[in-house]
Design a protein around this motif. Sequence first.
Motif, PDB file in Angstrom:
ATOM      1  N   PRO A 160     -20.651 -32.103  13.844  1.00  0.00           N
ATOM      2  CA  PRO A 160     -21.368 -33.250  14.420  1.00  0.00           C
ATOM      3  C   PRO A 160     -20.683 -33.855  15.641  1.00  0.00           C
ATOM      4  O   PRO A 160     -21.346 -34.461  16.484  1.00  0.00           O
ATOM      5  N   ALA A 161     -19.376 -33.671  15.753  1.00  0.00           N
ATOM      6  CA  ALA A 161     -18.645 -34.249  16.881  1.00  0.00           C
ATOM      7  C   ALA A 161     -18.687 -33.339  18.102  1.00  0.00           C
ATOM      8  O   ALA A 161     -19.015 -33.768  19.209  1.00  0.00           O
ATOM      9  N   THR A 162     -18.348 -32.048  17.890  1.00  0.00           N
ATOM     10  CA  THR A 162     -18.251 -31.121  19.027  1.00  0.00           C
ATOM     11  C   THR A 162     -19.540 -30.356  19.283  1.00  0.00           C
ATOM     12  O   THR A 162     -19.690 -29.740  20.349  1.00  0.00           O
ATOM     13  N   LYS A 163     -20.460 -30.374  18.311  1.00  0.00           N
ATOM     14  CA  LYS A 163     -21.727 -29.631  18.380  1.00  0.00           C
ATOM     15  C   LYS A 163     -21.517 -28.123  18.330  1.00  0.00           C
ATOM     16  O   LYS A 163     -22.452 -27.351  18.551  1.00  0.00           O
ATOM     17  N   GLU A 164     -20.306 -27.691  18.051  1.00  0.00           N
ATOM     18  CA  GLU A 164     -20.034 -26.263  17.957  1.00  0.00           C
ATOM     19  C   GLU A 164     -20.520 -25.707  16.627  1.00  0.00           C
ATOM     20  O   GLU A 164     -20.415 -26.366  15.592  1.00  0.00           O
ATOM     21  N   ILE A 165     -21.052 -24.495  16.678  1.00  0.00           N
ATOM     22  CA  ILE A 165     -21.556 -23.827  15.479  1.00  0.00           C
ATOM     23  C   ILE A 165     -20.487 -22.877  14.958  1.00  0.00           C
ATOM     24  O   ILE A 165     -19.850 -22.157  15.738  1.00  0.00           O
ATOM     25  N   SER A 166     -20.279 -22.867  13.651  1.00  0.00           N
ATOM     26  CA  SER A 166     -19.302 -21.960  13.045  1.00  0.00           C
ATOM     27  C   SER A 166     -19.879 -21.351  11.776  1.00  0.00           C
ATOM     28  O   SER A 166     -20.772 -21.919  11.130  1.00  0.00           O
ATOM     29  N   VAL A 167     -19.371 -20.181  11.431  1.00  0.00           N
ATOM     30  CA  VAL A 167     -19.802 -19.480  10.210  1.00  0.00           C
ATOM     31  C   VAL A 167     -19.100 -20.102   9.010  1.00  0.00           C
ATOM     32  O   VAL A 167     -17.883 -20.343   9.045  1.00  0.00           O
ATOM     33  N   VAL A 168     -19.855 -20.351   7.949  1.00  0.00           N
ATOM     34  CA  VAL A 168     -19.251 -20.861   6.709  1.00  0.00           C
ATOM     35  C   VAL A 168     -19.216 -19.789   5.618  1.00  0.00           C
ATOM     36  O   VAL A 168     -18.560 -19.975   4.589  1.00  0.00           O
ATOM     37  N   SER A 169     -19.889 -18.688   5.833  1.00  0.00           N
ATOM     38  CA  SER A 169     -19.950 -17.628   4.826  1.00  0.00           C
ATOM     39  C   SER A 169     -18.622 -16.885   4.718  1.00  0.00           C
ATOM     40  O   SER A 169     -17.916 -16.701   5.717  1.00  0.00           O
ATOM     41  N   THR A 170     -18.314 -16.461   3.502  1.00  0.00           N
ATOM     42  CA  THR A 170     -17.245 -15.494   3.260  1.00  0.00           C
ATOM     43  C   THR A 170     -17.906 -14.161   2.905  1.00  0.00           C
ATOM     44  O   THR A 170     -18.847 -14.123   2.104  1.00  0.00           O
ATOM     45  N   VAL A 171     -17.428 -13.088   3.508  1.00  0.00           N
ATOM     46  CA  VAL A 171     -18.003 -11.764   3.265  1.00  0.00           C
ATOM     47  C   VAL A 171     -16.978 -10.892   2.545  1.00  0.00           C
ATOM     48  O   VAL A 171     -15.822 -10.804   2.973  1.00  0.00           O
TER      49      VAL A 171
END
Length: 263
Positions: A203-214
């Motif tokens: 919410p602060a940086t607006k950067e998208i990151s993966v939360v999944s573990t594969v």
Amino acid sequence: MAGDTCAFDPKFSFIPLLSKTFSFLQDKATLRSLMKWSMLGRVSAQSYRFDQSFYPYNSRDFALSFFRDPNVVASLKKMESGAWMHLDNPVVAVDVEVVPCSKVSIKLFDPIYSCGILRSSGEIVQYVHDVYAVYDKLRQMLQEEDSEHYYVVGREERREFLFRLFKHLCLGGEICQYEDRIAAYINTTKKIYKDLISVQKDPATKEISVVSTVLKVCAHDEYGPCYPGRRDEEQTFAYMIIDPFKRHVVLFYHCYGVGNLTL
């Protein structure tokens, strides 16, 4: 080596999410590509909900609990001799590999476009091979470590789930009809990856990151490897894609062989 087979107290329980659908298994363009690559009808994605918090350090316990869970045993299917069937023996051990999964775009593939593997049109350059009658520089880059282009995509990037998915699609099934252009491979990889992976926005940086573990998994029964297959084959694979926040896991599976010839 498979994990040890001592007495095991399951730490997770699982419930099939029978209503969960995946767009890549319904999209006509994707299905046509899978049919062309001899993978149609041999790919599956099954989704489950689990009841405890997941952390990567307990990946082995998670996977072993999964394959021993009664709800999984009753619903999980694999392909054998061209037919879908349930596991026929109890799982006693699992091999688990944590697969890096951090990419939120397909920029990983950019180097492929400017190194001689492709023409400016996106056409894949053909290659005269000592073994294969029909071969190209894309498959050479994917398979042959002594190729000049093998590390065009860097060593760490090649370990990423996004790259592994791309490689699986490019190599295909037993009677794969290989593409002349790279676009279908890229587009299908992007669609499946987006369908399987969970992301979040800061919410602060607006950067998208993966939360999944594969996790790449191989289950063993008392006779040896039993899932995804009895034999070691690069194109027979199973990946668990875990969303730790929703507590959902998808088992993405393919069995190498002759795919369906019609949609």
